[in-house]
Design a protein around this motif. Sequence first.
Motif, PDB file in Angstrom:
ATOM      1  N   GLN A 189      64.298   0.807  32.260  1.00  0.00           N
ATOM      2  CA  GLN A 189      65.699   0.659  32.668  1.00  0.00           C
ATOM      3  C   GLN A 189      66.471  -0.271  31.727  1.00  0.00           C
ATOM      4  N   SER A 192      66.751   1.048  28.031  1.00  0.00           N
ATOM      5  CA  SER A 192      67.664   2.192  27.974  1.00  0.00           C
ATOM      6  C   SER A 192      69.114   1.739  28.101  1.00  0.00           C
ATOM      7  N   LYS A 193      69.349   0.758  28.957  1.00  0.00           N
ATOM      8  CA  LYS A 193      70.715   0.294  29.170  1.00  0.00           C
ATOM      9  C   LYS A 193      71.327  -0.352  27.932  1.00  0.00           C
ATOM     10  N   TRP A 244      65.146   8.660  33.556  1.00  0.00           N
ATOM     11  CA  TRP A 244      66.356   7.865  33.293  1.00  0.00           C
ATOM     12  C   TRP A 244      67.358   8.682  32.480  1.00  0.00           C
ATOM     13  N   LYS A 245      66.854   9.413  31.493  1.00  0.00           N
ATOM     14  CA  LYS A 245      67.752  10.226  30.668  1.00  0.00           C
ATOM     15  C   LYS A 245      68.446  11.290  31.514  1.00  0.00           C
ATOM     16  N   GLN A 247      69.037  11.262  34.737  1.00  0.00           N
ATOM     17  CA  GLN A 247      69.967  10.639  35.677  1.00  0.00           C
ATOM     18  C   GLN A 247      71.226  10.112  35.000  1.00  0.00           C
ATOM     19  N   ASN A 248      71.171   9.963  33.689  1.00  0.00           N
ATOM     20  CA  ASN A 248      72.314   9.406  32.961  1.00  0.00           C
ATOM     21  C   ASN A 248      72.888  10.382  31.939  1.00  0.00           C
ATOM     22  N   GLY A 249      72.773  11.682  32.265  1.00  0.00           N
ATOM     23  CA  GLY A 249      73.442  12.696  31.460  1.00  0.00           C
ATOM     24  C   GLY A 249      72.771  13.019  30.146  1.00  0.00           C
ATOM     25  N   ASN A 250      71.484  12.735  30.020  1.00  0.00           N
ATOM     26  CA  ASN A 250      70.736  13.027  28.792  1.00  0.00           C
ATOM     27  C   ASN A 250      71.480  12.568  27.530  1.00  0.00           C
ATOM     28  N   PRO A 251      71.695  11.275  27.405  1.00  0.00           N
ATOM     29  CA  PRO A 251      72.417  10.765  26.231  1.00  0.00           C
ATOM     30  C   PRO A 251      71.688  11.123  24.936  1.00  0.00           C
TER      31      PRO A 251
END
Length: 484
Positions: A189, A192-193, A244-245, A247-251
Amino acid sequence: MKPRFLLVPALLAAGACSTNPVTGKKEIMLVSKGQELAMGQQSDPAVTAQFGLYPDQKIQNFINEKGKAMGAISHRPDLTYQFRVVDSPVINAFAIPGGYVYFTRGIMAHFNNEAQFAGVLGHEIGHVTARHSAKQQTNAIIGQVGLMGAMIASPKLAQFGEQASQGLQLLFLKFGRDDESQSDELGVQYSSKIGYDASQMADFFQTLQREQEKSGTPAIPDFLSTHPNPADRYNRVHELADQWKQQNGNPKNLKINRDQYLRLIDGIVYGEDPRQGFVENNTFYHPELKFRFPVPSGWKTQNTPQQFQMADPAGKALMMLTLAPGASLDEAAQALVKQFSLQPADSRRLTVGGFPALAFVADQVQQDPQTGQQVAGVRTQVYLIQDTKTIYALLGAAAPADFAGYQPVFSTTMDGFARLTDPDKLNRQPEHVRVKTLKLRSNLRQALVTNGVPESRLEEMAILNGMPLNEQVNAGSLIKMVGK
């Protein structure tokens, strides 16, 4: 061993109940936030004295920059985090209560990109934000950092050693499966942030696993402990990173930054640094301080900036060399007698290797828990040796019943202390990581051989690069090797 002398008293904790910053749940916590901060503040000087800070400002600036950014988005942004790269070849990272996070130069040398570093950094900050160290302190699961630690079998000798290392107990807290899994999640987390690809942390677990298999010893870092299986952990962290990717729009712009990281660590000291002392052919040499003395055959040794330690493999005796406080031999003797609660039986002046010295035998007085009477828990032989303004203390310890059998061994080592004059030993230099740019496409094995790496070190260099030897490496790629 470096010329330092610092012992820090440990902090005792009292009771409280608090909300866990990560889970939001109430939990019994016998260490308050204020005490947690105080523990870190008191222990940090002992940690840095034990290992020494690695003297590379650009690397220190890097860990500070990334650490501050990660602390700001963590569950405890109010903490004043402190980040250190310490001068140890061991592949390790650890955190103590209050926001103090340490990476060894050994682990920095083995990362192969910024994302791997960031994942482990997030894992260690996770131990702080979830208050794992404070929880373990509450549960009284505290590892003792004594003279050779687990190598010393006798509880009495371990107690003697503990007095020489107060303030360092927090280094070796053992976290359980749930705590480690939670820190893995927080590592994903947090890294990634701040913009890194957290799956790289999972890949670094493979490097650690390979290093463990090569050495044939249990993994040292807490994030590769025996709690979760390393292979399971590798898969789990990859899953967490993928989740995580999603859930966060696959940045698409998550960073790895391989070349930038390799250029950062180009030149970092690799492995043991002989300038801080080394053992060769049953002799300890210290090029910087210019002394030598014999090491008993078969004894286990451990060298740190603060002290050099030797342990009988049977666990019945130990010796250590450290620096003694005081401007004279008499002052140094008085300080050691007070520090270790010793009762000297006799003392004598002598010359050791041309240096003035003071020697004495003493009992460490302890209280018998059953009778309450004062008893001799450990018998010691002490040599204080003065080289101009520096006073060295050589201490040997054994149970009173075993002391007579070990005293000749102690005396041989202590009487053998002498000035180091051998140019080969005085000029011994450490190896450094050297980053090379490949001119031709080849597999890693061929690239290493072309650059002069011997067959006996190919697997070692493959682990250092985080690749198998048969992996193809393109022209223009950077790889790590080591050299003087």
